[in-house]
Design an enzyme around this catalytic site. Structure first.
Site, PDB file in Angstrom:
ATOM      1  N   ASP A 195      23.906  -4.914  16.478  1.00 36.89           N
ATOM      2  CA  ASP A 195      24.068  -5.169  17.907  1.00 36.89           C
ATOM      3  C   ASP A 195      24.789  -6.476  18.198  1.00 36.89           C
ATOM      4  OD1 ASP A 195      22.833  -2.833  18.422  1.00 36.89           O
ATOM      5  OD2 ASP A 195      20.901  -3.683  18.998  1.00 36.89           O
TER       6      ASP A 195
ATOM      7  N   SER B 224     -13.834  -0.763 -14.739  1.00 34.67           N
ATOM      8  CA  SER B 224     -13.335  -1.631 -13.649  1.00 34.67           C
ATOM      9  C   SER B 224     -12.078  -2.407 -14.062  1.00 34.67           C
ATOM     10  CB  SER B 224     -14.425  -2.590 -13.164  1.00 34.67           C
ATOM     11  OG  SER B 224     -15.141  -3.180 -14.223  1.00 34.67           O
TER      12      SER B 224
END
Lengths: 297, 634
Positions: free
Chosen positions: B42, B547
């Site tokens: 623009d 984990s």
């Protein structure tokens, strides 16, 4: 309603307090220039009536104007602030030459020295007086600017700072550079100095000084270490400085502005940007960004 | 001669008061902070660069540098490319895009401007956050050929989310539609509609052409039909409401205690006024006191108001810390720990509900998690979409839960007390930012039961200190074997224990969970909560879970509490584990029958500083267990 200067002042004080509240061992980088004078003034305000809870660090290249060093010592004494001076002794011993190899001189005695000083003292946050309007490369830097290992700046990995909520968390080997004057312009700095009656180094005001011209730059000879070359001679001229640094690298401007108002008046009329007086920045246009990535302030 | 010198003196005498008057005017001018945004082509940088140049605010040496650089990098066929006055970074020059918010400063005698020049490229929408958050005005560029496009909507939506109540649409490249009034009028209408849909109170429009400097500083003869102000004059005169709450509030930033005689609370006032003698309340504790001194810089002030950085002293010796809010007791901020919020996600790793982050708001940092994503907002239509995660640049409406209560005001009333960032605990990155919309009353309905018999009492009759030993390591490293041995020996010594094994828990409590990122987080959360309950029962809890991720283990540590948590790293090289392959899982994973198997298809992040580090390939399981028991008992 608060004026522009009121708002700038309040925001800078907030940034200084945030640094002290969140960082383990912060330090204020004191360069003796007008921005440093403003920074110190804000620091005293931020923590009054307490003494500022952090020291000032001056990285001395040993090539500063003598008036700067006198001003520095007197200021630290009068304001009751702890001052640490750091000189890269190894660099000084090897001998750098600000005249013939300015970039190496800056790299060794400024960039490298600053990195070493911060590491040696274990400072995790260094507060500096840099402003975003000084250079296009600074326009995108954050207020709390993260430096990775080696104190490098990664323009692509910056933390967003919405609402001035600053994320100060650090991993090992990471440090912060903090810029409380980010939003100030050169004009703001001068107007604030005027409003608050802040003292600055007299070199900012016009006076007859011994000058000579080298590579198109008007220099003021501050000591005997730089011999005059054939054809050069010392001419007394009314000059002043817009920015202060190592004397062989700082060009003076001819001026009659001997007091604060005239200096600001001249600045309002001037058509040249502030850093244009710094010989070190005249290389390629990208030089500032490159230096910053290497860890320059 | 004499006449000349008189004239010079006269001029000088006239100049000094004129200069002094001008400096006084400059000293007293106000500020406008605006955010400049628009789609990537623009011409935003060109417009801003041209505006500064036309207004005579670009120094000669920088103009000269721009003209030099235009020949090398310019996009105007070697002619002056005004965008280069603004684009500072090497990378963005090479790529020809503006990758980050750039801050610009300029001013006239009337006003100082602070401009957040926001990136236009879709992938950098998140970088608009910093710019929009402090903006009093949004300037959105619209290409006259295209009208309102997706990026226009996105930028306007972010401005609206950040509470920018006035937007100027600068309709650019008017030269390329031949200054057609009807076309401009249609775009102006589109813009007004967009602003209305987003709830933006004031919308204005100006037709401009950055290339030709139309309507930037002067009215353009090419648009005789436009009777409004040129851009610069608009910026100089536009009224912006700086919304600050009328009631006094100050988030405490720093407790100033130089000696035992002085105790002050330093911070920036976010709303209202304060004066010595005022009654105040300290939140969230609710303690009352009275202001004795208001200190600004080194001066004693008679009063201070929103925006000022001050230090207060109080009449009473009460406990006030950083993060507390000192406020007007007649109109205090609300206190809550659960919130409805808007959240803009900034990080490339998506937001996962249930994952633990840090929230920083005003002067306070606190543990937080998003408990629910209510919906995601479609950036183009503003429609509400179902979502289980938020990716970079996405905006969602979420429920946020904090570790404890904070004093706050809704963002629409107070940006400083309602705007927050989220920080990732592992990477320390700022991963999201958002606005507190309102407090959820959930806390008031689910009161904590007052418990007379507590953990310490239960532990005492068992003669032990509750602990959680969290065994982590690759499958086959020996976690369960060692944990079993440890439990047997503890039992033999008269300790009360419980063992939670990953596989077993997945058959029962967690059988509804799979192996997606969100499910993994939930799996760990449940186990950690169960472990915590069992510690409350006074037990020593042994958890044996692969984990693999640091973030998961960090979450468990945070939930359980640093004091009782011991991470036990059962360390054996992948090769050793794979050779053992007790359950035949590695063979299956290698055959491609198990996806995301830790060590094969998914990484294992070794602990950086576990409390206990066992080398199960070098020590026997029995020796390992002895070491754990010894450390625990000692």
């Amino acid at each position: 309603m608060h004026t522009h200067l009121d708002r700038l002042e309040a925001e800078s004080i907030r940034i200084l307090r945030e640094t002290v509240a969140e960082c383990r061992k912060p330090v204020l980088l004191y360069s003796i220039g007008k921005d440093s004078s403003v920074l110190l003034h804000l620091l005293l305000k931020a923590f009054h009536p307490a003494k500022p809870p952090l020291p000032m660090l001056h990285v001395n290249t040993t090539w500063k104007f003598r008036e700067m060093i006198e001003f520095r010592d007197r200021t630290a004494r009068e304001k009751n602030v702890d001052l640490i001076e750091y000189i890269n002794q190894e660099g000084v011993r090897q001998g750098t030459d600000p005249v013939h190899d300015a970039s190496r001189h800056t790299y060794v005695l400024k960039t490298q020295a600053l990195r070493a000083a911060l590491t040696e003292h274990g400072f995790d946050a260094a507060i500096g007086g840099a402003r975003r309007d000084e250079d296009p490369a600074r326009a995108k830097e954050r207020v709390f600017s993260l430096r990775g290992a080696g104190q490098r700046w990664e323009p692509r990995k910056q933390r967003p700072e919405p609402w001035g909520v600053y994320n100060t968390r650090l991993a090992q080997d990471e440090t912060l550079r903090v810029f409380p004057l980010s939003d100030w312009t050169e004009l703001d700095v001068w107007l604030y100095i005027r409003r608050e009656g802040i003292e600055v180094v007299p070199l900012y005001f016009a006076k007859e000084r011994p000058t000579f011209v080298r590579n198109g730059a008007l220099l003021v000879r501050d000591d005997e270490r730089v011999p005059l070359e054939p054809g050069e001679k010392l001419v007394p001229k009314m000059v002043r400085f817009r920015t202060l640094g190592c004397w062989p690298l700082t060009a003076a401007v001819e001026s009659d502005a001997a007091d604060l108002d005239s200096v600001i008046g001249e600045m309002l009329d001037t058509r040249e940007s502030e850093r244009a007086g710094r010989i070190i920045d005249l290389d390629p246009s990208d030089s500032m960004e490159r230096k910053k990535r290497e860890g320059y302030f | 001669m004499k006449a000349t010198s008189d004239t010079m003196v006269g001029e000088l005498e006239a100049a000094a008061p004129a200069l002094a008057a001008r400096l006084a005017a400059l000293e007293n001018r106000d500020t406008l902070r605006f955010a400049m945004c628009g789609s990537v082509d623009d011409g935003k940088s060109t417009l801003l660069g041209r505006l500064l140049a036309e207004a005579g605010m670009v120094p000669d040496d920088r103009l000269a540098q721009m003209i030099r650089d235009s020949k090398k990098h310019g996009t105007c066929g070697g002619g002056p490319d005004y965008a280069l006055l603004l684009d500072g970074l090497e990378a963005e020059r090479e790529q020809g895009i503006t990758i980050d918010v750039a801050w610009r400063y300029f001013g006239t005698d009337r006003r100082a401007f602070i401009v957040a020049d926001c990136p236009g490229h879709a992938q950098y929408t998140r970088n608009m956050a910093s710019g929009a958050s402090s903006a009093e005005l949004g300037v959105v560029l619209v290409d006259a050929r295209a009208g309102v496009v997706t990026q226009t909507r996105r930028h306007a939506a972010i401005l609206a989310m950040f509470g920018v109540q006035r937007v100027l649409f600068a309709v650019n490249k008017l030269d390329l539609i031949d200054y057609n009034h009807a076309r401009y009028h249609a775009i102006e209408h589109e813009c007004a509609q967009l602003a209305h849909d987003l709830g933006i109170e004031h919308a204005d429009a100006i037709p401009v052409s950055a290339i030709n400097a139309d309507n930037l500083v002067k009215h353009s003869p090419a648009t005789p039909w436009y009777t409004g102000k040129p851009l610069l004059e608009y910026l100089e005169t536009v009224r912006v409401d700086r919304k600050v709450d009328a009631a006094f509030a100050l988030p405490v930033q720093w407790v100033n205690r130089p000696d035992h005689k002085f105790r002050g609370y330093a911070g920036t006032i976010v709303g209202g006024r304060v004066a010595p003698g005022n009654e105040v309340v300290v939140l969230p504790s609710g303690r009352l006191s009275r202001v004795t001194r208001v200190i600004g810089g080194s001066a004693e002030l008679e009063a201070a108001e929103a925006g000022q950085a001050v230090t207060l002293t109080l009449a009473d010796q009460i406990d006030v810390s950083r993060g507390d809010v000192i406020a007007d007791p007649t109109l205090p901020p609300e206190v809550a720990a659960q919130f409805a919020c808007h959240l803009l996600w900034l990080d490339d790793t998506a937001l996962l509900p249930g994952r633990r982050y840090l929230m920083k708001r005003a002067t306070h940092t606190i543990g937080a998690q998003v408990t629910e994503i209510k919906y995601r907002i479609d950036p183009d239509t503003q429609a509400q979409l179902a979502a289980t995660r938020l990716g970079a640049n996405e905006i969602g409406v979420c429920n946020l839960s904090l570790d404890s209560e904070i004093a706050f005001r809704p963002y629409q009333d107070d940006r400083r007390l309602g705007g927050f960032i989220l920080i990732d605990r592992d990477t320390n990155a700022t991963v999201g930012c958002g606005t507190l919309d309102f407090g959820l009353r959930r806390d008031r309905n689910v009161q904590w039961q007052q418990l007379d018999v507590d953990r310490a009492a239960r532990a005492k009759i068992k003669g032990q200190s509750p602990r959680c030993l969290w065994f982590t390591g690759l499958s086959g490293a020996g976690k369960s074997t060692i944990a079993n041995l440890v439990e047997r020996r503890l039992l033999a010594d008269g300790f009360h224990t419980i063992l939670l094994d990953g596989d077993n828990v997945r058959h029962g409590l967690n059988r509804d969970l799979g192996f997606t990122d969100a499910d993994r987080v939930e799996n760990i959360r449940r186990v950690a909560e169960v472990a915590k309950l069992m510690m409350d029962a006074g037990l020593i809890v042994l958890v044996s879970f692969i984990s693999p991720f640091r973030a998961e283990r960090r979450m468990a540590r945070d939930l359980i509490g640093e004091a009782g948590f011991m991470e036990v790293f059962v360390d054996a090289p992948l090769g050793v584990c794979e050779e053992r392959d007790v359950k035949g899982l590695y063979a299956k994973a290698r055959a491609g029958k198990i996806a995301n198997f830790t060590g094969i298809g998914s990484p294992y992040e070794a602990p950086e500083s576990p409390e206990i580090h066992l080398r199960s390939d070098q020590e026997s399981a029995s020796d390992c267990a002895s070491r754990v028991v010894k450390i625990l008992v000692d």
